[in-house]
Design a protein around this motif. Structure first.
Motif, short mmCIF file in Angstrom:
data_model
loop_
_atom_site.label_atom_id
_atom_site.label_comp_id
_atom_site.label_asym_id
_atom_site.label_seq_id
_atom_site.Cartn_x
_atom_site.Cartn_y
_atom_site.Cartn_z
N GLY A 173 -41.63 -9.07 16.62
CA GLY A 173 -41.07 -9.26 17.95
C GLY A 173 -39.70 -8.64 18.12
O GLY A 173 -39.07 -8.15 17.17
N GLY A 174 -39.22 -8.69 19.37
CA GLY A 174 -37.88 -8.21 19.65
C GLY A 174 -36.82 -9.03 18.95
O GLY A 174 -35.78 -8.52 18.54
N THR A 175 -37.09 -10.33 18.78
CA THR A 175 -36.14 -11.20 18.09
C THR A 175 -35.97 -10.76 16.64
O THR A 175 -34.86 -10.73 16.10
N GLY A 176 -37.09 -10.40 16.00
CA GLY A 176 -37.01 -9.88 14.63
C GLY A 176 -36.20 -8.60 14.56
O GLY A 176 -35.45 -8.37 13.60
N ALA A 177 -36.34 -7.76 15.58
CA ALA A 177 -35.58 -6.52 15.62
C ALA A 177 -34.09 -6.80 15.78
O ALA A 177 -33.25 -6.15 15.13
N VAL A 178 -33.75 -7.75 16.63
CA VAL A 178 -32.35 -8.13 16.82
C VAL A 178 -31.76 -8.63 15.50
O VAL A 178 -30.67 -8.24 15.09
N ILE A 210 -28.37 -2.10 21.62
CA ILE A 210 -29.06 -2.39 22.87
C ILE A 210 -30.27 -3.27 22.60
O ILE A 210 -31.11 -2.95 21.75
N ASP A 211 -30.35 -4.36 23.34
CA ASP A 211 -31.53 -5.22 23.32
C ASP A 211 -32.36 -4.84 24.54
O ASP A 211 -31.95 -5.08 25.68
N LEU A 212 -33.51 -4.23 24.31
CA LEU A 212 -34.37 -3.75 25.39
C LEU A 212 -35.67 -4.55 25.37
O LEU A 212 -36.63 -4.18 24.72
N ALA A 213 -35.66 -5.67 26.08
CA ALA A 213 -36.79 -6.59 26.04
C ALA A 213 -37.70 -6.49 27.26
O ALA A 213 -38.80 -7.05 27.25
N TYR A 214 -37.26 -5.78 28.32
CA TYR A 214 -37.99 -5.85 29.59
C TYR A 214 -38.23 -4.47 30.21
O TYR A 214 -38.29 -4.34 31.43
N GLN A 215 -38.39 -3.45 29.40
CA GLN A 215 -38.64 -2.12 29.95
C GLN A 215 -39.91 -2.13 30.81
O GLN A 215 -40.97 -2.53 30.36
N ALA A 220 -32.97 -2.53 19.67
CA ALA A 220 -34.00 -3.52 19.38
C ALA A 220 -34.90 -3.62 20.60
O ALA A 220 -34.45 -4.03 21.67
N ALA A 221 -36.15 -3.23 20.46
CA ALA A 221 -37.07 -3.22 21.60
C ALA A 221 -38.24 -4.17 21.37
O ALA A 221 -38.71 -4.32 20.24
N SER A 222 -38.70 -4.78 22.45
CA SER A 222 -39.80 -5.75 22.39
C SER A 222 -40.98 -5.26 23.21
O SER A 222 -40.81 -4.63 24.25
N ILE A 236 -39.69 -3.45 17.60
CA ILE A 236 -39.27 -2.31 16.78
C ILE A 236 -37.75 -2.22 16.78
O ILE A 236 -37.10 -2.50 17.79
N LEU A 237 -37.21 -1.89 15.63
CA LEU A 237 -35.78 -1.64 15.50
C LEU A 237 -35.58 -0.16 15.25
O LEU A 237 -36.16 0.40 14.30
N MET A 238 -34.79 0.48 16.10
CA MET A 238 -34.49 1.90 15.94
C MET A 238 -32.99 2.09 15.73
O MET A 238 -32.18 1.38 16.34
N ALA A 239 -32.65 3.03 14.88
CA ALA A 239 -31.25 3.40 14.66
C ALA A 239 -31.14 4.90 14.87
O ALA A 239 -31.82 5.69 14.20
N VAL A 240 -30.30 5.29 15.83
CA VAL A 240 -30.13 6.70 16.17
C VAL A 240 -28.80 7.17 15.60
O VAL A 240 -27.75 6.59 15.89
N ALA A 241 -28.85 8.21 14.78
CA ALA A 241 -27.64 8.82 14.23
C ALA A 241 -27.64 10.29 14.61
O ALA A 241 -28.58 11.02 14.25
N GLN A 242 -26.64 10.72 15.36
CA GLN A 242 -26.59 12.12 15.79
C GLN A 242 -26.57 13.07 14.60
O GLN A 242 -27.01 14.21 14.70
N ASP A 243 -26.04 12.61 13.46
CA ASP A 243 -26.05 13.38 12.23
C ASP A 243 -27.36 13.12 11.50
O ASP A 243 -27.54 12.07 10.91
N PRO A 244 -28.32 14.08 11.52
CA PRO A 244 -29.63 13.83 10.90
C PRO A 244 -29.56 13.61 9.40
O PRO A 244 -30.50 13.08 8.82
N ALA A 245 -28.45 13.99 8.77
CA ALA A 245 -28.31 13.79 7.32
C ALA A 245 -28.27 12.30 6.97
O ALA A 245 -28.50 11.92 5.82
#
Length: 394
Positions: free
Chosen positions: A99-104, A207-212, A238-240, A254-263
């Motif tokens: 769930g989104g809670t797990g992602a948070v 960002i908590d995105l639960a209601y897209q 963190a998306a639900s 799902i938990l996503m982490a975006v880093a502009q540096d792909p390394a």
């Protein structure tokens, strides 16, 4: 050992649910529980999800583990849904979560690993479970001003003044759309200003995105998250899938982490997988498999989007009708903000005493901070709520 345990405070929403069940009044009204309901008071299984379940039952040949991060294709489909083509796929690390809670929770865990001194800046108010989890984890919290109870809008000047107090490495927790519990959202221009200030102080947005899909549409509701992800060096999301796919009990997030540096991707992806292993090992797959099936089939996706749009516009119509009823019955435009808010929730901005009066005298149940679930209404119950509000002298 067990004698050393202390009784924990009751969850206010769960306690509200129990009180509602025990209330014998036939005309009682439940506006507290945060689930979507149709005009008949049911939380339906969406058509496309039902079809996907049938297909899965017929075609699935194993229940073996998928991997610590979940199915990579689920992560890819969710990245596309949330981020579109805003950032390169190679900059995004992702893991499936309960769930989104797990992602948070996993997001907070990652922050603590990276910077044990990080302060989490949260909106005032925010989803109560944000604060509960942070308290349980012992992480420092700083509120930033957000909701203006008088206008039903946002105290944007106060918000900015508080955010710029963040230190480098701190985290600013933001609601991607359909702010819970207030329903008051930033404009895209305001979002750009927030991003500028976060970057200026060197903080990290989460960002908590639960209601897209519940606010202004799938693409519009993702616009702020995409803006942040493409504008900040690092972003945590963190998306639900609970609300927009209606699979609450399947616990799909799902938990996503975006880093502009792909390394940085290798170490970030490894860290996220490690955290999954420590907390629950392999994430649940059934809900993720349903989402993957719907998003990967053009016909199912079109049907899902159509039903989701019906849900969204239905809530907007209920908001308009409620605002109209209140204007007519109170001869005041005080509650016009209800039509401007988005998502399932709005905060009336009244005292806990008034909330209790509505419950005791009229059988109207809402959370103590006066948050109402608009999706708990229908055309027959809107007049009842409006009259109860007027009779209570709110």
């Amino acid at each position: 050992m067990f004698e050393a345990l202390k009784e924990q405070p009751a969850d206010k929403i769960l306690a509200l649910m129990q009180s509602f069940k025990e209330d014998p009044r036939e005309d009682k009204l439940d506006l507290g529980v945060g689930v979507y309901k149709d005009a008949h008071g049911n939380t339906p299984i969406m058509r496309a999800v039902k079809t996907a379940e049938k297909r899965l039952w017929e075609e699935q040949e194993t229940k073996a583990y998928t991997g610590l991060a979940g199915d990579p294709l689920f992560a890819e489909r969710m990245r596309e849904l949330v981020l579109g083509d805003t950032v390169e796929a190679g900059t995004v690390s992702a893991v499936a979560t309960p769930g989104g809670t797990g992602a948070v929770r996993q997001g907070f865990d990652m922050v603590r690993m990276a910077n044990p001194d990080a302060v989490i800046h949260v909106s005032d108010p925010t989803w109560p479970n944000h604060l509960s989890i942070l308290k349980h984890m012992g992480m420092p919290v700083a509120p930033y001003r957000y909701f203006d109870s008088e206008s039903g809008g946002i105290d944007f000047a106060g918000m900015i003044a508080d955010i710029v107090q963040a230190k480098p490495g701190d985290v600013v927790l933001l609601h991607g759309c359909c702010h819970n519990p207030t329903g008051a959202n930033l404009s895209l221009v305001e979002w750009k200003h927030v991003v500028e200030k976060i970057n200026e102080v060197g903080a990290i947005p989460m960002i908590d995105l639960a209601y897209q899909g519940f606010g202004d549409g799938l693409e519009a509701d993702a616009a702020a998250t995409r803006l942040v992800a493409e504008s900040c060096p690092e972003t945590i999301i963190a998306a639900s899938c609970s609300k927009n796919f209606g699979i609450y009990r399947e616990r799909t997030g799902i938990l996503m982490a975006v880093a502009q540096d792909p390394a940085k991707k290798k170490v970030v992806q490894g860290t996220l997988a490690y955290l999954n292993r420590q907390n629950f090992s392999f994430p649940p797959d059934h809900g993720a498999r349903l989402v993957l099936t719907v998003l990967g089939d053009a016909e199912l996706r079109a049907d899902w989007e159509a039903e989701l749009e019906d849900m969204r516009t239905g809530m907007l119509e209920l908001r308009r009708v409620l605002a109209d009823e209140l204007r007519q019955r109170s001869n005041s435009d005080r509650f016009e903000f209800l039509a401007e808010h988005r998502g399932m929730f709005s905060r009336l901005g009244v005292s806990p005493e008034m909330v209790e009066k509505l419950r005791a005298d009229h059988g109207v149940y809402m959370v103590g901070d006066s948050r109402i679930n608009v999706a708990g209404l229908n055309r027959d119950t809107v007049p009842k709520l409006a009259q109860a509000i007027v009779d209570a002298g709110i």
